[in-house]
Design an enzyme around this catalytic site. Structure first.
Site, PDB file in Angstrom:
ATOM      1  CG  HIS A  91       6.210 -87.159  70.945  1.00 50.80           C
ATOM      2  ND1 HIS A  91       6.536 -86.360  70.588  1.00 50.80           N
ATOM      3  CD2 HIS A  91       7.349 -87.768  70.072  1.00 50.80           C
ATOM      4  CE1 HIS A  91       6.936 -85.780  69.921  1.00 50.80           C
ATOM      5  NE2 HIS A  91       7.461 -86.462  69.218  1.00 50.80           N
ATOM      6  CG  HIS A  93       8.139 -90.380  65.585  1.00 51.08           C
ATOM      7  ND1 HIS A  93       7.772 -90.389  64.536  1.00 51.08           N
ATOM      8  CD2 HIS A  93       8.826 -89.170  66.863  1.00 51.08           C
ATOM      9  CE1 HIS A  93       7.829 -88.380  65.529  1.00 51.08           C
ATOM     10  NE2 HIS A  93       8.328 -88.617  66.475  1.00 51.08           N
ATOM     11  CE  LYS A 214       4.926 -83.741  66.152  1.00 54.52           C
ATOM     12  NZ  LYS A 214       5.412 -85.402  66.095  1.00 54.52           N
ATOM     13  CG  HIS A 255       7.163 -80.096  66.250  1.00 55.74           C
ATOM     14  ND1 HIS A 255       7.959 -80.392  66.436  1.00 55.74           N
ATOM     15  CD2 HIS A 255       7.484 -78.807  66.333  1.00 55.74           C
ATOM     16  CE1 HIS A 255       8.837 -79.884  66.857  1.00 55.74           C
ATOM     17  NE2 HIS A 255       9.477 -79.362  65.885  1.00 55.74           N
ATOM     18  CG  HIS A 275       8.855 -81.049  71.011  1.00 53.83           C
ATOM     19  ND1 HIS A 275      10.068 -82.216  71.217  1.00 53.83           N
ATOM     20  CD2 HIS A 275       8.703 -81.443  69.879  1.00 53.83           C
ATOM     21  CE1 HIS A 275       9.490 -83.076  70.328  1.00 53.83           C
ATOM     22  NE2 HIS A 275       8.624 -82.218  69.002  1.00 53.83           N
ATOM     23  CG  ASP A 347      10.601 -87.382  70.068  1.00 47.45           C
ATOM     24  OD1 ASP A 347      10.124 -88.006  68.321  1.00 47.45           O
ATOM     25  OD2 ASP A 347      10.904 -86.190  69.527  1.00 47.45           O
TER      26      ASP A 347
HETATM   27  N1  ARG Z   1      12.029 -83.901  66.904  1.00 44.81           N
HETATM   28  C1  ARG Z   1      12.283 -83.247  68.038  1.00 44.81           C
HETATM   29  C2  ARG Z   1      12.926 -81.717  66.613  1.00 44.81           C
HETATM   30  O1  ARG Z   1      13.525 -82.663  66.490  1.00 44.81           O
HETATM   31  C3  ARG Z   1      13.134 -83.573  68.741  1.00 44.81           C
HETATM   32  C4  ARG Z   1      13.426 -83.267  69.705  1.00 44.81           C
HETATM   33  C5  ARG Z   1      14.219 -83.233  70.690  1.00 44.81           C
HETATM   34  N2  ARG Z   1      14.902 -82.944  71.507  1.00 44.81           N
HETATM   35  C6  ARG Z   1      14.908 -82.306  72.691  1.00 44.81           C
HETATM   36  N3  ARG Z   1      15.211 -81.431  73.495  1.00 44.81           N
HETATM   37  N4  ARG Z   1      13.288 -82.544  73.461  1.00 44.81           N
HETATM   38  O2  ARG Z   1      12.781 -80.617  67.131  1.00 44.81           O
END
Ligand code: ARG
Length: 434
Positions: A91, A93, A214, A255, A275, A347
């Site tokens: 994961h 970007h 995704k 997601h 996540h 991420d």
């Molecule tokens: N791209 C994800 C979102 O905005 C990032 C989340 C980051 N935080 C976390 N606790 N994993 O939902």
């Protein structure tokens, strides 16, 4: 006259023959031999001592304690190090980085122009393969092709390009203001609503080069105006996305922070959940039953909460992060305990590319053994990519994607934050070994 022409032709063809023989000889792939003091076998979870890894061109030819090093091979001595397969981040970007100043004072910079800057920090940190899970463009597809054609150096990329999102969903990045027209043609966004549109979007992304699909199953932290948890597609839409992508031989990842959205995505048949923050026991059971991978970015919360203000994350998003971050880690631990399959994903891009390995110590703090965390970032990730025959372990016939660390990562995974050797496809990109 005729005779002369014939002579010229025969001279030319002899010259051609010689040069092509010479050329083919100089083109013969170089043989390299790595002497590995310790080698982590990610397939069995064991450590092997004093192994020789023979590499021809971009592939591994042989591995073992009594492999003979052929004459003329270039020997790389890692006998004081622990050697392991190149790491994999499921994961990232890769086409952007928070705070990268593309929108800064002095005018706008097209993010495409700087996207390549994030490749080498990633590779030099030991990450030889990555998924790009959401780019605001097809730049990740272009980066992948440029790397494959030798125009750029960087990790192997499985790109999602745009991330499929409902109108107003987590991946709908257009302004929330009817008077501001983003002027983006619909093909240049991931937004799609209804069964027909989502099917068409999957087909279009695959046509443009997406290697993985995704979808936004739930709302998110960094998006504006949504909760964290609410499902953003109906069950029918999720089903259609997965069916279409699988028909086109692409894996699908969702997601999904929210409890309900996670279960809907699993029921639709996704291959992984990103996540997974608010997963409940039923969700954990469904993941196990269906062999779905959990890709939980459990480091990034620390970065968002400590640096968020500085890099321009809104107060609204910070408030959501405060709710989600800790619960995500607790639920990750539960999932690990229950035996859910875990693949490593961070991420990266929210935090600077190249710091990906910071997540290892969070994974061991929250329930994994060091070996399990390494397997999550190698053999499991390779499985999730559908690349198990190519990467993820140091085995004959696979790509020579190999890294090394000076100390023992099974004692302290933090040593993975400082890899001293990186090889991708047989080419050495970093070697700090003494
Ligand atoms: N791209 C994800 C979102 O905005 C990032 C989340 C980051 N935080 C976390 N606790 N994993 O939902």
């Amino acid at each position: 006259m005729k005779k002369i022409t014939k002579q010229i032709i025969s001279i030319l063809s002899i010259t051609f023959l010689f040069t092509s023989i010479l050329f083919s000889q100089s083109k013969k792939p170089e043989i390299k031999a790595i002497k590995a003091g310790k080698l982590i076998d990610t397939e069995t979870g064991r450590v092997l001592n004093n192994q020789i890894i023979l590499i021809e061109g971009e592939k591994i030819k042989a591995v073992g304690a009594d492999v003979k090093i052929p004459e003329g091979a270039k020997v790389i001595d890692l006998s004081n190090a622990t050697v392991l397969p190149g790491l994999i981040d499921c994961h990232t970007h890769i086409t952007g980085q928070s705070g990268n100043r593309v929108f800064g004072r002095g005018g706008y910079i097209n993010p495409s122009v700087v996207a390549h800057l994030y490749l080498m920090p990633t590779l030099k940190a030991g990450f030889t393969s990555i998924r790009s899970l959401g780019s605001n463009s097809f730049d990740d597809v272009s980066l992948k092709r440029a790397i494959e054609r030798g125009l750029l150096d960087g990790p192997r990329i499985q790109p999602a390009s745009f991330y499929i999102s409902s109108t107003g969903g987590h991946g709908d990045t257009s302004p929330r203001n009817p008077w501001v027209d983003s002027k983006r043609p619909p093909e240049y966004t991931g937004v799609a609503d209804g069964v027909d549109e989502v099917r068409k979007k999957v087909r279009y992304l695959v046509k443009m080069g997406a290697g993985v699909i995704k979808m936004g199953a739930s709302a998110g932290v960094l998006s504006v105006g949504d909760s964290v948890a609410a499902p953003q597609y109906s069950q029918e839409e999720m089903n259609a996305i997965v069916q279409e992508a699988h028909r086109l031989e692409r894996k699908v990842t969702a997601h999904a922070h929210g409890t309900e959205a996670i279960k809907m995505a699993i029921k639709a048949g996704v291959d992984s959940i990103e996540h997974g923050s608010l997963i409940d026991n039923e969700g954990i059971r469904l993941m196990k039953e269906n062999g779905v991978y959990l890709v939980a970015d459990i480091y990034v919360s620390d970065f968002i909460l400590s640096q968020g203000k500085k890099i321009g994350i809104s107060e609204q998003s910070l408030a959501k992060e405060r709710i989600v971050g800790k619960t995500q880690r607790e639920n990750f631990q539960k999932a690990v305990k229950a035996g859910v399959k875990i693949a490593f994903g961070t991420d990266a891009g929210i935090f600077p590319h190249g710091l990906n390995a910071r997540q290892f110590s969070f994974m061991t703090k929250w329930g994994m053994t060091p070996m399990q965390s390494i397997q999550a970032a190698t053999i499991n990730a390779a499985d999730l990519f559908g690349w198990k025959d190519k990467v993820g372990s140091i085995k004959a016939e696979k790509y020579a994607d190999i890294i090394a660390v000076e100390n023992d990562p099974l004692k302290d995974v933090k040593v993975l934050e400082n890899v001293s050797f990186v090889m991708k496809g047989g080419k050495v990109y970093k070697n700090l070994q003494k």
